[in-house]
Design a protein around this motif. Structure first.
Motif, PDB file in Angstrom:
ATOM      1  N   THR A 167       0.473  -0.777  -0.200  1.00 17.16           N
ATOM      2  CA  THR A 167       0.360   0.124  -0.129  1.00 17.16           C
ATOM      3  C   THR A 167       0.783   1.498   0.474  1.00 17.16           C
ATOM      4  O   THR A 167       0.766   2.518  -0.893  1.00 17.16           O
ATOM      5  CB  THR A 167      -1.123   0.036   0.665  1.00 17.16           C
ATOM      6  OG1 THR A 167      -1.732  -1.051   1.380  1.00 17.16           O
ATOM      7  CG2 THR A 167      -1.687   1.456   1.342  1.00 17.16           C
ATOM      8  N   GLU A 168       2.121   1.369   0.796  1.00 14.83           N
ATOM      9  CA  GLU A 168       2.951   2.354   0.713  1.00 14.83           C
ATOM     10  C   GLU A 168       3.769   2.797  -0.438  1.00 14.83           C
ATOM     11  O   GLU A 168       3.620   3.647  -1.149  1.00 14.83           O
ATOM     12  CB  GLU A 168       3.828   2.507   1.634  1.00 14.83           C
ATOM     13  CG  GLU A 168       3.744   2.237   3.098  1.00 14.83           C
ATOM     14  CD  GLU A 168       4.889   2.495   4.253  1.00 14.83           C
ATOM     15  OE1 GLU A 168       5.585   1.113   4.050  1.00 14.83           O
ATOM     16  OE2 GLU A 168       4.645   2.807   5.114  1.00 14.83           O
ATOM     17  N   SER A 169       3.527   1.537  -1.090  1.00 13.72           N
ATOM     18  CA  SER A 169       4.860   1.348  -2.431  1.00 13.72           C
ATOM     19  C   SER A 169       3.159   2.298  -3.169  1.00 13.72           C
ATOM     20  O   SER A 169       4.438   3.007  -4.074  1.00 13.72           O
ATOM     21  CB  SER A 169       5.012   0.232  -3.032  1.00 13.72           C
ATOM     22  OG  SER A 169       5.537   0.475  -4.239  1.00 13.72           O
ATOM     23  N   ARG A 170       1.994   2.039  -3.863  1.00 14.95           N
ATOM     24  CA  ARG A 170       1.328   2.376  -4.414  1.00 14.95           C
ATOM     25  C   ARG A 170       0.330   3.504  -3.906  1.00 14.95           C
ATOM     26  O   ARG A 170       1.214   4.959  -4.830  1.00 14.95           O
ATOM     27  CB  ARG A 170      -0.346   2.190  -4.388  1.00 14.95           C
ATOM     28  CG  ARG A 170       0.214   0.105  -5.177  1.00 14.95           C
ATOM     29  CD  ARG A 170      -1.414  -1.084  -4.489  1.00 14.95           C
ATOM     30  NE  ARG A 170      -2.493  -0.236  -5.570  1.00 14.95           N
ATOM     31  CZ  ARG A 170      -3.497  -0.387  -5.273  1.00 14.95           C
ATOM     32  NH1 ARG A 170      -3.686  -1.347  -4.718  1.00 14.95           N
ATOM     33  NH2 ARG A 170      -4.087  -0.441  -6.176  1.00 14.95           N
ATOM     34  N   THR A 171       0.971   4.017  -3.060  1.00 13.06           N
ATOM     35  CA  THR A 171       0.569   5.176  -2.503  1.00 13.06           C
ATOM     36  C   THR A 171       1.388   6.877  -3.245  1.00 13.06           C
ATOM     37  O   THR A 171       1.696   7.244  -3.331  1.00 13.06           O
ATOM     38  CB  THR A 171       0.652   5.679  -0.561  1.00 13.06           C
ATOM     39  OG1 THR A 171      -0.735   4.635  -0.509  1.00 13.06           O
ATOM     40  CG2 THR A 171       0.446   7.128  -0.175  1.00 13.06           C
ATOM     41  N   ARG A 172       2.787   6.023  -3.019  1.00 16.66           N
ATOM     42  CA  ARG A 172       4.361   6.335  -3.545  1.00 16.66           C
ATOM     43  C   ARG A 172       4.287   7.228  -4.358  1.00 16.66           C
ATOM     44  O   ARG A 172       4.475   7.838  -5.383  1.00 16.66           O
ATOM     45  CB  ARG A 172       5.339   5.871  -2.674  1.00 16.66           C
ATOM     46  CG  ARG A 172       5.468   6.117  -1.203  1.00 16.66           C
ATOM     47  CD  ARG A 172       6.765   5.349  -0.486  1.00 16.66           C
ATOM     48  NE  ARG A 172       8.040   6.507  -0.590  1.00 16.66           N
ATOM     49  CZ  ARG A 172       8.226   8.033   0.069  1.00 16.66           C
ATOM     50  NH1 ARG A 172       7.369   8.412   1.013  1.00 16.66           N
ATOM     51  NH2 ARG A 172       9.072   9.055  -0.816  1.00 16.66           N
ATOM     52  N   GLN A 173       3.840   5.994  -5.383  1.00 18.36           N
ATOM     53  CA  GLN A 173       4.173   5.986  -7.085  1.00 18.36           C
ATOM     54  C   GLN A 173       2.692   6.996  -7.193  1.00 18.36           C
ATOM     55  O   GLN A 173       3.437   7.988  -8.520  1.00 18.36           O
ATOM     56  CB  GLN A 173       3.185   4.502  -7.447  1.00 18.36           C
ATOM     57  CG  GLN A 173       5.033   3.280  -7.315  1.00 18.36           C
ATOM     58  CD  GLN A 173       4.196   1.416  -7.711  1.00 18.36           C
ATOM     59  OE1 GLN A 173       2.719   1.860  -7.967  1.00 18.36           O
ATOM     60  NE2 GLN A 173       5.204   1.726  -7.385  1.00 18.36           N
ATOM     61  N   LYS A 174       1.484   6.589  -6.558  1.00 20.05           N
ATOM     62  CA  LYS A 174       0.670   8.263  -7.164  1.00 20.05           C
ATOM     63  C   LYS A 174       0.881   9.269  -6.749  1.00 20.05           C
ATOM     64  O   LYS A 174       0.833  10.210  -7.815  1.00 20.05           O
ATOM     65  CB  LYS A 174      -0.335   7.508  -6.471  1.00 20.05           C
ATOM     66  CG  LYS A 174      -1.106   6.168  -7.165  1.00 20.05           C
ATOM     67  CD  LYS A 174      -2.936   6.386  -6.435  1.00 20.05           C
ATOM     68  CE  LYS A 174      -3.596   5.985  -7.071  1.00 20.05           C
ATOM     69  NZ  LYS A 174      -4.309   6.186  -8.187  1.00 20.05           N
ATOM     70  N   GLU A 176       4.310  10.318  -6.724  1.00 19.04           N
ATOM     71  CA  GLU A 176       5.769  10.424  -7.332  1.00 19.04           C
ATOM     72  C   GLU A 176       4.927  10.927  -9.051  1.00 19.04           C
ATOM     73  O   GLU A 176       5.394  11.881  -9.259  1.00 19.04           O
ATOM     74  CB  GLU A 176       6.203   9.773  -7.719  1.00 19.04           C
ATOM     75  CG  GLU A 176       6.986   8.983  -6.180  1.00 19.04           C
ATOM     76  CD  GLU A 176       8.333   9.962  -6.635  1.00 19.04           C
ATOM     77  OE1 GLU A 176       8.886  10.548  -6.986  1.00 19.04           O
ATOM     78  OE2 GLU A 176       9.243   9.750  -4.920  1.00 19.04           O
ATOM     79  N   SER A 177       4.002  10.185  -9.560  1.00 21.14           N
ATOM     80  CA  SER A 177       3.129  10.851 -10.259  1.00 21.14           C
ATOM     81  C   SER A 177       2.725  12.160 -10.546  1.00 21.14           C
ATOM     82  O   SER A 177       2.902  13.534 -11.309  1.00 21.14           O
ATOM     83  CB  SER A 177       2.201   9.968 -11.031  1.00 21.14           C
ATOM     84  OG  SER A 177       1.225   9.802 -10.099  1.00 21.14           O
ATOM     85  N   ARG A 180       5.956  14.140  -9.587  1.00 24.32           N
ATOM     86  CA  ARG A 180       7.205  14.756 -11.508  1.00 24.32           C
ATOM     87  C   ARG A 180       6.691  15.238 -11.897  1.00 24.32           C
ATOM     88  O   ARG A 180       7.093  15.173 -13.517  1.00 24.32           O
ATOM     89  CB  ARG A 180       8.146  13.167 -10.782  1.00 24.32           C
ATOM     90  CG  ARG A 180       8.193  12.814  -9.662  1.00 24.32           C
ATOM     91  CD  ARG A 180      10.151  14.296  -9.449  1.00 24.32           C
ATOM     92  NE  ARG A 180      10.231  13.036  -8.060  1.00 24.32           N
ATOM     93  CZ  ARG A 180      11.386  13.947  -7.723  1.00 24.32           C
ATOM     94  NH1 ARG A 180      11.293  15.203  -7.620  1.00 24.32           N
ATOM     95  NH2 ARG A 180      11.946  13.377  -5.847  1.00 24.32           N
ATOM     96  N   TYR A 199      -0.256  10.379   4.233  1.00 20.69           N
ATOM     97  CA  TYR A 199       0.607  10.984   3.395  1.00 20.69           C
ATOM     98  C   TYR A 199       0.314  11.876   2.509  1.00 20.69           C
ATOM     99  O   TYR A 199      -0.901  12.061   2.106  1.00 20.69           O
ATOM    100  CB  TYR A 199       1.277  10.074   1.962  1.00 20.69           C
ATOM    101  CG  TYR A 199       2.311   8.738   2.224  1.00 20.69           C
ATOM    102  CD1 TYR A 199       3.518   9.384   2.176  1.00 20.69           C
ATOM    103  CD2 TYR A 199       1.851   7.446   2.663  1.00 20.69           C
ATOM    104  CE1 TYR A 199       4.946   7.946   2.752  1.00 20.69           C
ATOM    105  CE2 TYR A 199       2.902   5.702   3.061  1.00 20.69           C
ATOM    106  CZ  TYR A 199       3.961   6.960   2.785  1.00 20.69           C
ATOM    107  OH  TYR A 199       4.318   6.043   3.290  1.00 20.69           O
TER     108      TYR A 199
END
Length: 790
Positions: A167-174, A176-177, A180, A199
């Motif tokens: 879940t943290e990985s998916r949250t950070r990916q969103k 990050e988009s 960035r 977050y």
């Protein structure tokens, strides 16, 4: 304990020694225990403590010390276990570290026992030590060294944490988009941060509606809002739910582990006390090593002999070692000499070392030194109390002495600095003599320092009393800080004045003004010093060499005793092991020889019986054979052996193989070629013993040998019946092995496949066959088999 006795600790600086000792502990509990260390007058307790220190010192020297690692006070944790509370991960880890330390200590002492290290007390102290193995395994499965609950503590916790990571990985990916991508222009900074465990991203005030979601915080200026975008609200909610589940599961795991610890609570508390004790004992050993101290002997008669005693608080560069002897031939020592000559240091050294010894500490002295056991140690040194109580120096000292006189007994050690000082010299000297008489009547042991010449005469005239002084070098006009027992001190004022340039006439006038008694005493002292210096130069070397010789003799005696014990033990062990090996090897070799001979006599052994099989079996037996001690030492037989000269054709006995053979040729100066059955070997002349030709035995075992040419690397059994083919292959493999062929080929043809199958079954059971396989197509394919030997 009385106040004057406590004040002696301060005056003798005992408390400073204990603080230094405490620095060598590894735990807070060990330090606290060390700081409460007090001397005792119980003989057995003193000896026990000294022996414990001796054990720890030996282990420190031989094995680097007891593995007592730093540990925490777990008593509060165990108290919470008792009232059914739940421990956190860090508290569980602290208990786990103590259990690991206990296991390492148990292993350490077991190894010390195996190495036959002799200890006085510590084996008994750790005899009932429990390693808590099962509890340690449970703790190690749940928490790491820092108290973090491991993912593998339970399947559920592992799943929850994997969910958190995902879940943290998916949250950070969103996020990050966003930070960035093109929407980054709406942010005050391209970062991802946390607010309220969720977050968020920093959004400019004017763009607050761009991402939707929830505002969790704002900057101090209000220009930046920390917003949780609507696109990750569900992910943050799911993450929060996972975190709650993680916390709940951790609490459940730790609660169960706390229940597992509960049955061991009392045992753990007792073992904690043992750890503290070992920490304290090892600190005494480490302190002893730091000040180069040794274990003193203990005299219940208070015959104190401290050889080359050093004050433990002075550095090696500062301290001057002195022999301090009191209690055997004399109970009172009067030390005189000039100021700053070291009298007070000697006084403090005696008192402080005695307190240290009665507290179970090693002393900074030479080997074979002896301490006493005093009921109390009183000291009147310095004039600090005169300032505190607004008393004169004389009144201050006298107040202390009156208190000492009331408490002393015949086992007290009394140390008095500048007895009778601070008043009229004549009255002070008289009072000092009266006080010494009072102490002598009580039977106490006393060392005093003084300037009064009257006390020098007192030291000569009173029984069990001796004079001493601090040496002064007139040539350099400086003290040497050496204690001279048996010689009173003198002022050296006239000698110093003369060297500083005072005229001889003035000095002579001063001498005439002195009383005759004082002059005679000074002459007596001067004569004694001259004789002492003459004798000392001759005796010093002898005394040092004698002590070194005694020490060396003692060490050699102990080493010889250990050597003899070890020699007997190793010899007995070696004999037992050797006998067992010989018996086993002998029975195996005899069984092999009997089996081979039985087969030959019964005719069941197909093909020629190979000579090397006999040689191998007999050699295994003969190598274990040892000549009897009497034959090895029989010089006549040895000379007879040497007299015979070997030559070609001689029958010889090969000692290393236990076989008979015939010399074929001489290889070189020290070696011969010997024929033993089918074997030819080059052997050293020392291995050969000439033997007489024996009569032929009445019954011989026939051994057929192949007289044909060398054995081929292949055998053809095509057209043979299965049984005959297998027998031929068996005999052929024996001959091939004797020729040391690495591999051979068996040609059996294809036909019905019966011969091939029978040969393969035989090869599977053969002990010397490593592998076998069909030949390549160009060499016969499955009509031939290639055999590889081990």
């Amino acid at each position: 304990m009385t106040e004057p006795f406590k004040s002696s600790y301060k005056k003798l600086e005992y408390e400073k020694v204990i603080r230094q000792l405490a620095e060598h502990t590894v735990s807070r509990l060990g330090k606290e225990k060390t700081l409460t260390l007090l001397p005792t007058k119980e003989e057995q307790e003193i000896k026990t403590q000294l022996e414990e220190t001796d054990d720890a010192y030996l282990l420190l020297r031989l094995k680097g010390g007891i593995p007592v690692a730093a540990f925490e006070d777990i008593r509060p944790h165990l108290k919470r276990v008792r009232i059914h509370g739940t421990l956190n991960g860090q508290e569980v880890a602290q208990i786990g570290r103590i259990i690991r330390t206990l296991r390492e200590i148990k292993s350490f002492f077991n190894q010390a026992k195996e190495e036959a290290i002799t200890l006085h007390r510590l084996y008994d102290k750790v005899e009932n030590l429990d390693a808590f193995s099962s509890l340690e395994r449970k703790i190690n499965r749940v928490v790491d060294e820092g108290g973090y609950v491991l993912d593998d503590a339970s399947a559920k916790l592992k799943g929850v944490r994997e969910g958190i990571k995902l879940t943290e990985s998916r949250t950070r990916q969103k996020l990050e988009s966003i930070v960035r991508g093109p929407q980054a222009r709406f942010l005050t900074d391209a970062i991802i941060t946390m607010r309220n465990d969720r977050y968020v991203i920093p959004v400019k005030q004017e763009n607050r509606t761009t991402f939707g979601g929830v505002v969790h915080d704002q900057s101090s200026t209000g220009q930046t809002l920390f917003i949780e975008p609507q696109s990750i609200v569900d992910l943050n909610n799911r993450l929060r739910q996972y975190q709650v589940e993680e916390k709940t599961e951790i609490e459940r795991i730790l609660s169960e582990l706390t229940q597992d610890i509960a049955p061991y609570r009392e045992d753990l508390e007792m073992h904690l006390s043992l750890l503290v004790e070992l920490d304290f004992i090892q600190a005494k050993a480490r302190y002893a090593r730091s000040i180069k101290a040794v274990k003193p002997r203990v005299s219940t008669e208070n015959a104190v002999s401290l050889f080359q005693a050093r004050h433990p608080l002075l550095t090696e560069e500062e301290v001057v070692a002195n022999d301090i002897i009191l209690g055997e031939d004399y109970k009172t020592m009067i030390v005189t000499g000039p100021n700053t000559g070291g009298k007070t240091v000697v006084l403090k050294t005696l008192g402080l070392l005695q307190l240290m010894g009665q507290a179970g500490l090693f002393l900074p002295v030479e080997e074979d030194s002896t301490m006493g056991i005093f009921s109390s140690v009183f000291a009147d040194i310095g004039d600090e109390q005169s300032i505190e109580q607004s008393l004169s120096t004389f009144s201050s000292h006298l107040t202390n002495i009156v208190s000492i006189l009331k408490q002393m007994d015949n086992q007290s050690l009394i140390l008095l600095d500048e007895l009778g000082a601070g008043t009229d010299p004549q009255e002070g000297a008289a009072l000092a003599i009266a006080l010494l008489d009072a102490i002598a009547q009580k039977g106490s042991y006393v060392m005093i320092t003084s300037h009064y010449p009257e006390l020098k005469a007192y030291g000569y005239n009173r029984p069990e009393t001796i004079n001493a002084s601090m040496e002064f070098d007139v040539d350099t006009l400086s003290p040497t800080y050496r204690l001279l027992i048996g010689i009173p001190g003198r002022s050296n004022a006239f000698e110093i004045a003369r060297r500083l340039g005072v005229e001889d006439g003035i000095i002579d006038t001063a001498k005439q003004l002195m009383s005759g008694e004082s002059q005679s005493v000074d002459h007596m002292i001067e004569d004694l010093e001259a004789k002492r210096k003459s004798a000392e130069n001759q005796a010093e070397k002898a005394r040092v060499e004698l002590r070194e010789a005694e020490k060396l003799h003692r060490e050699l005696k102990e080493a010889h005793k250990e050597y003899q014990n070890e020699k007997v033990s190793l010899k007995k062990k070696a004999e037992t092991e050797a006998n067992a090996i010989v018996e086993k090897a002998k029975s195996e070799a005899e069984a092999i020889i009997k089996e081979l001979r039985d087969k030959q006599l019964e005719g069941t052994h197909q093909g020629p019986l190979k000579e090397h099989e006999f040689i191998d079996a007999q050699t295994r037996l003969s190598r274990l054979k040892t000549e009897e001690e009497s034959l090895r030492k029989n010089k006549v037989l040895q000379k007879q052996k040497k007299k015979k000269t070997l030559k070609v054709g001689d029958a010889v006995h090969v000692q290393s193989f236990g076989q008979k053979g015939t010399i074929i040729e001489k290889a070189d100066a020290n070696q011969w070629v010997v024929q033993m059955g089918m074997l030819k070997m080059k052997l050293p002349e020392a291995d050969l013993v000439q033997s007489e030709e024996e009569e032929a035995p009445k019954q011989r075992v026939s051994i057929r040998r192949s007289s044909g040419p060398g054995v081929s690397t292949e055998i053809d059994v095509r057209g043979e019946r299965v049984e005959e083919a297998v027998q031929q292959v068996d005999r052929y493999l024996d001959q091939a092995l004797l020729q040391n062929y690495p591999k051979v080929t068996i040609i059996h043809g294809m036909g019905t496949g019966a011969v091939r199958k029978g040969v393969h079954q035989f090869l599977q059971k053969h002990s010397q066959v490593k592998k076998f396989e069909d030949a390549p197509a160009n060499q016969g394919g499955n009509g031939a088999t290639i055999v590889t030997f081990k």
